[in-house]
Design a protein around this motif. Structure first.
Motif, PDB file in Angstrom:
ATOM      1  N   UNK A  40       0.856  -1.187   0.000  1.00 41.61           N
ATOM      2  CA  UNK A  40       0.000   0.000   0.000  1.00 41.61           C
ATOM      3  C   UNK A  40       0.889   1.233   0.000  1.00 41.61           C
ATOM      4  N   UNK A  41       0.323   2.374  -0.337  1.00 35.93           N
ATOM      5  CA  UNK A  41       1.084   3.619  -0.270  1.00 35.93           C
ATOM      6  C   UNK A  41       1.311   3.987   1.186  1.00 35.93           C
ATOM      7  N   UNK A  42       2.321   4.810   1.429  1.00 35.29           N
ATOM      8  CA  UNK A  42       2.568   5.262   2.796  1.00 35.29           C
ATOM      9  C   UNK A  42       1.363   6.042   3.327  1.00 35.29           C
ATOM     10  N   UNK A  43       0.681   6.746   2.451  1.00 33.99           N
ATOM     11  CA  UNK A  43      -0.517   7.490   2.876  1.00 33.99           C
ATOM     12  C   UNK A  43      -1.577   6.530   3.422  1.00 33.99           C
ATOM     13  N   UNK A  44      -1.804   5.432   2.723  1.00 34.67           N
ATOM     14  CA  UNK A  44      -2.766   4.430   3.174  1.00 34.67           C
ATOM     15  C   UNK A  44      -2.283   3.761   4.459  1.00 34.67           C
ATOM     16  N   UNK A  45      -0.985   3.501   4.549  1.00 38.63           N
ATOM     17  CA  UNK A  45      -0.424   2.887   5.754  1.00 38.63           C
ATOM     18  C   UNK A  45      -0.623   3.799   6.966  1.00 38.63           C
ATOM     19  N   UNK A  46      -0.406   5.093   6.803  1.00 38.74           N
ATOM     20  CA  UNK A  46      -0.613   6.032   7.912  1.00 38.74           C
ATOM     21  C   UNK A  46      -2.073   6.068   8.353  1.00 38.74           C
ATOM     22  N   UNK A  47      -2.980   6.059   7.398  1.00 37.98           N
ATOM     23  CA  UNK A  47      -4.403   6.052   7.716  1.00 37.98           C
ATOM     24  C   UNK A  47      -4.781   4.774   8.467  1.00 37.98           C
ATOM     25  N   UNK A  48      -4.269   3.647   7.999  1.00 39.04           N
ATOM     26  CA  UNK A  48      -4.535   2.371   8.649  1.00 39.04           C
ATOM     27  C   UNK A  48      -3.996   2.361  10.073  1.00 39.04           C
ATOM     28  N   UNK A  49      -2.782   2.884  10.258  1.00 37.62           N
ATOM     29  CA  UNK A  49      -2.179   2.924  11.587  1.00 37.62           C
ATOM     30  C   UNK A  49      -2.975   3.822  12.531  1.00 37.62           C
ATOM     31  N   UNK A  50      -3.456   4.949  12.027  1.00 37.66           N
ATOM     32  CA  UNK A  50      -4.264   5.846  12.862  1.00 37.66           C
ATOM     33  C   UNK A  50      -5.553   5.159  13.292  1.00 37.66           C
ATOM     34  N   UNK A  51      -6.186   4.434  12.394  1.00 37.34           N
ATOM     35  CA  UNK A  51      -7.419   3.712  12.734  1.00 37.34           C
ATOM     36  C   UNK A  51      -7.141   2.596  13.743  1.00 37.34           C
ATOM     37  N   UNK A  52      -6.015   1.895  13.567  1.00 32.15           N
ATOM     38  CA  UNK A  52      -5.653   0.840  14.501  1.00 32.15           C
ATOM     39  C   UNK A  52      -5.390   1.425  15.889  1.00 32.15           C
ATOM     40  N   UNK A  53      -4.680   2.542  15.953  1.00 31.38           N
ATOM     41  CA  UNK A  53      -4.403   3.174  17.241  1.00 31.38           C
ATOM     42  C   UNK A  53      -5.705   3.616  17.916  1.00 31.38           C
ATOM     43  N   UNK A  54      -6.622   4.158  17.135  1.00 30.53           N
ATOM     44  CA  UNK A  54      -7.917   4.568  17.688  1.00 30.53           C
ATOM     45  C   UNK A  54      -8.678   3.364  18.233  1.00 30.53           C
ATOM     46  N   UNK A  55      -8.590   2.226  17.561  1.00 30.64           N
ATOM     47  CA  UNK A  55      -9.258   1.010  18.038  1.00 30.64           C
ATOM     48  C   UNK A  55      -8.662   0.525  19.345  1.00 30.64           C
ATOM     49  N   UNK A  56      -7.336   0.631  19.469  1.00 29.36           N
ATOM     50  CA  UNK A  56      -6.680   0.225  20.718  1.00 29.36           C
ATOM     51  C   UNK A  56      -7.088   1.160  21.849  1.00 29.36           C
ATOM     52  N   UNK A  57      -7.099   2.460  21.584  1.00 29.42           N
ATOM     53  CA  UNK A  57      -7.485   3.435  22.611  1.00 29.42           C
ATOM     54  C   UNK A  57      -8.936   3.230  23.040  1.00 29.42           C
ATOM     55  N   UNK A  58      -9.801   2.912  22.081  1.00 28.58           N
ATOM     56  CA  UNK A  58     -11.216   2.694  22.390  1.00 28.58           C
ATOM     57  C   UNK A  58     -11.469   1.353  23.072  1.00 28.58           C
TER      58      UNK A  58
END
Length: 60
Positions: free
Chosen positions: A30-48
């Protein structure tokens, strides 16, 4: 930043964001842009509390 410097910086940044890399969580390139978006969503899931662990994406 001066306008010419900003243009050079933004061009380099955009080129990097379009670079493809293998994302371990997605199992595909995936592009780095997509990877960053995925990582942000994963971090939000962990926080939630929806996910138990956060796996970082290693930049090269």
């Amino acid at each position: 930043m001066k306008p010419d410097t900003l243009k050079v910086f933004l061009a380099a940044y955009e080129k990097r964001m379009l670079t493809l890399a293998r994302h371990p969580g997605l199992g595909r390139r995936v592009s780095y842009r997509t990877a960053l978006t995925t990582q942000a969503r994963l971090m939000a899931s962990v926080i939630a509390g929806d996910e138990a662990t956060y796996t970082p994406f290693a930049w090269r």
